[in-house]
Enzyme design. Structure first.
Site, PDB file in Angstrom:
ATOM      1  N   ASN A 193      -7.418  -4.550   5.126  1.00 38.89           N
ATOM      2  CA  ASN A 193      -7.918  -3.814   6.262  1.00 38.89           C
ATOM      3  C   ASN A 193      -8.514  -4.563   7.150  1.00 38.89           C
ATOM      4  O   ASN A 193      -9.750  -4.197   7.765  1.00 38.89           O
ATOM      5  CB  ASN A 193      -9.010  -2.680   5.677  1.00 38.89           C
ATOM      6  N   ASP A 252      -3.976  -4.529   0.566  1.00 39.89           N
ATOM      7  CA  ASP A 252      -4.518  -4.262   1.905  1.00 39.89           C
ATOM      8  C   ASP A 252      -5.831  -4.742   2.366  1.00 39.89           C
ATOM      9  O   ASP A 252      -6.908  -4.207   1.518  1.00 39.89           O
ATOM     10  CB  ASP A 252      -4.323  -2.831   1.789  1.00 39.89           C
ATOM     11  N   GLU A 298      -3.781   1.817  -2.906  1.00 39.68           N
ATOM     12  CA  GLU A 298      -3.978   3.148  -2.547  1.00 39.68           C
ATOM     13  C   GLU A 298      -3.254   4.288  -3.435  1.00 39.68           C
ATOM     14  O   GLU A 298      -2.344   5.140  -2.792  1.00 39.68           O
ATOM     15  CB  GLU A 298      -3.673   3.442  -1.100  1.00 39.68           C
ATOM     16  N   ASP A 300      -1.939  -6.385   5.810  1.00 41.96           N
ATOM     17  CA  ASP A 300      -1.556  -6.641   4.397  1.00 41.96           C
ATOM     18  C   ASP A 300      -1.284  -8.193   4.385  1.00 41.96           C
ATOM     19  O   ASP A 300      -0.388  -8.528   5.001  1.00 41.96           O
ATOM     20  CB  ASP A 300      -0.217  -5.981   4.144  1.00 41.96           C
ATOM     21  N   ASN A 306       0.711  -1.178   0.030  1.00 46.43           N
ATOM     22  CA  ASN A 306       0.137  -0.026  -0.042  1.00 46.43           C
ATOM     23  C   ASN A 306       0.885   1.257  -0.243  1.00 46.43           C
ATOM     24  O   ASN A 306       1.558   1.591   1.016  1.00 46.43           O
ATOM     25  CB  ASN A 306      -0.917   0.032   1.292  1.00 46.43           C
ATOM     26  N   ASP A 349       2.524   4.535   5.329  1.00 41.18           N
ATOM     27  CA  ASP A 349       2.440   3.946   6.716  1.00 41.18           C
ATOM     28  C   ASP A 349       2.291   2.449   6.633  1.00 41.18           C
ATOM     29  O   ASP A 349       2.183   1.554   7.633  1.00 41.18           O
ATOM     30  CB  ASP A 349       1.189   4.427   7.231  1.00 41.18           C
ATOM     31  N   HIS A 350       2.567   1.807   5.371  1.00 42.30           N
ATOM     32  CA  HIS A 350       2.628   0.277   5.307  1.00 42.30           C
ATOM     33  C   HIS A 350       4.165   0.025   4.751  1.00 42.30           C
ATOM     34  O   HIS A 350       4.719   0.773   4.281  1.00 42.30           O
ATOM     35  CB  HIS A 350       1.424  -0.140   4.086  1.00 42.30           C
TER      36      HIS A 350
END
Length: 262
Positions: free
Chosen positions: A149, A147, A34, A218, A7, A247-248
């Site tokens: 989530n 991802d 993303e 992930d 991501n 942030d991943h």
């Protein structure tokens, strides 16, 4: 064969970091989520110059998914998750690379929960469950990655008690993910690291990365035909600690394709 999911949290904003990582690790396939860029603003030339052939499904400001293949054009076989012709969010793309069906997804976050966004998340997961079963029934070697989530278990989150009411960890979310896994998918990262604390995401706030206050959201899931080929899986954790990071962190698998179905 190395397949990674990442991501990127803004394709054009993180392009230098992405190119550095691709040059360092040279995955055969990189699935991105993303993108946060309109379809026409995807940096195709830079990706091709780096040695990768891309397909992508962009969307202005939000969402977006891509599959990058090294050494040849991926054969796109699907765009958009089936089951809702009214859904215009760019969250799913499929391609065949070296005989492997690669499905790249960006599952909805769902917060705040309860609410319309959480309802959309659960409906999207139901569509994914239906489509994933169809992929398995085809008998093809499949990697379902991205991802999600979804925090599958308490072992996949720092201080799980703080996440009980979050859409990523609510009982409805985990139950849907469990139903997906019960179809016969193999969670590659957890299979290779069954007892470890291993995360793929760290928030930008409160020094989460420095404290290792992360989540594992992930995932790379393997169909039964491909599971015997799994050799390794890990997270390129250090990428999260670099300048202006996503942030991943990239998460990857290595497959020995000679061991498929054995």
């Amino acid at each position: 064969m190395r397949i990674a999911t990442f991501n990127i949290n803004g394709m054009n904003a993180r392009l230098p970091a992405l190119l550095d990582w691709l040059a360092e690790t040279r995955p055969d396939v990189a699935c991105l989520q993303e993108l946060k860029t309109p379809h026409e603003k995807f940096p195709e030339a830079a990706i091709r110059e780096a040695g990768y052939f891309p397909i992508w499904h962009g969307q202005k400001s939000w969402n977006g998914v891509a599959i990058l293949a090294r050494g040849g054009e991926p054969l796109e076989v699907g765009r958009g998750l089936p089951g809702d012709p009214e859904d215009e969010q760019s969250r799913y793309i499929e391609a065949i690379v070296d005989g492997i069906l690669i499905a790249c997804l960006y599952l909805p976050n769902g917060n705040p929960a309860p609410g319309p966004k959480f309802d959309y998340k659960l409906k999207w997961m139901e569509r994914l469950i239906v489509h994933a079963k169809q992929l398995l029934d085809s008998g093809a070697p499949v990697v379902l990655c991205g991802d999600f989530n979804v925090i599958p278990t308490e072992a996949d989150v720092y201080k799980p008690e703080r996440w009980v009411d979050d859409a990523l960890f609510r009982t409805e979310t985990r139950a849907a993910f469990d139903r997906l896994m019960e179809q016969g998918w193999t969670d590659a990262l957890r299979t290779m690291h069954p007892g470890e604390t291993i995360f793929t995401f760290w928030d930008y706030f409160r020094n989460a990365y420095g404290r290792d206050a992360g989540l594992r959201i992930d995932h790379l899931l393997l169909s039964p035909a491909l599971a015997p080929a799994l050799k390794a899986s890990n997270v390129d954790r250090d990428v999260r600690g670099r300048e202006k990071p996503s942030d991943h962190a990239p998460t990857w698998i290595e497959l020995d394709l000679g061991l498929q179905g054995k």
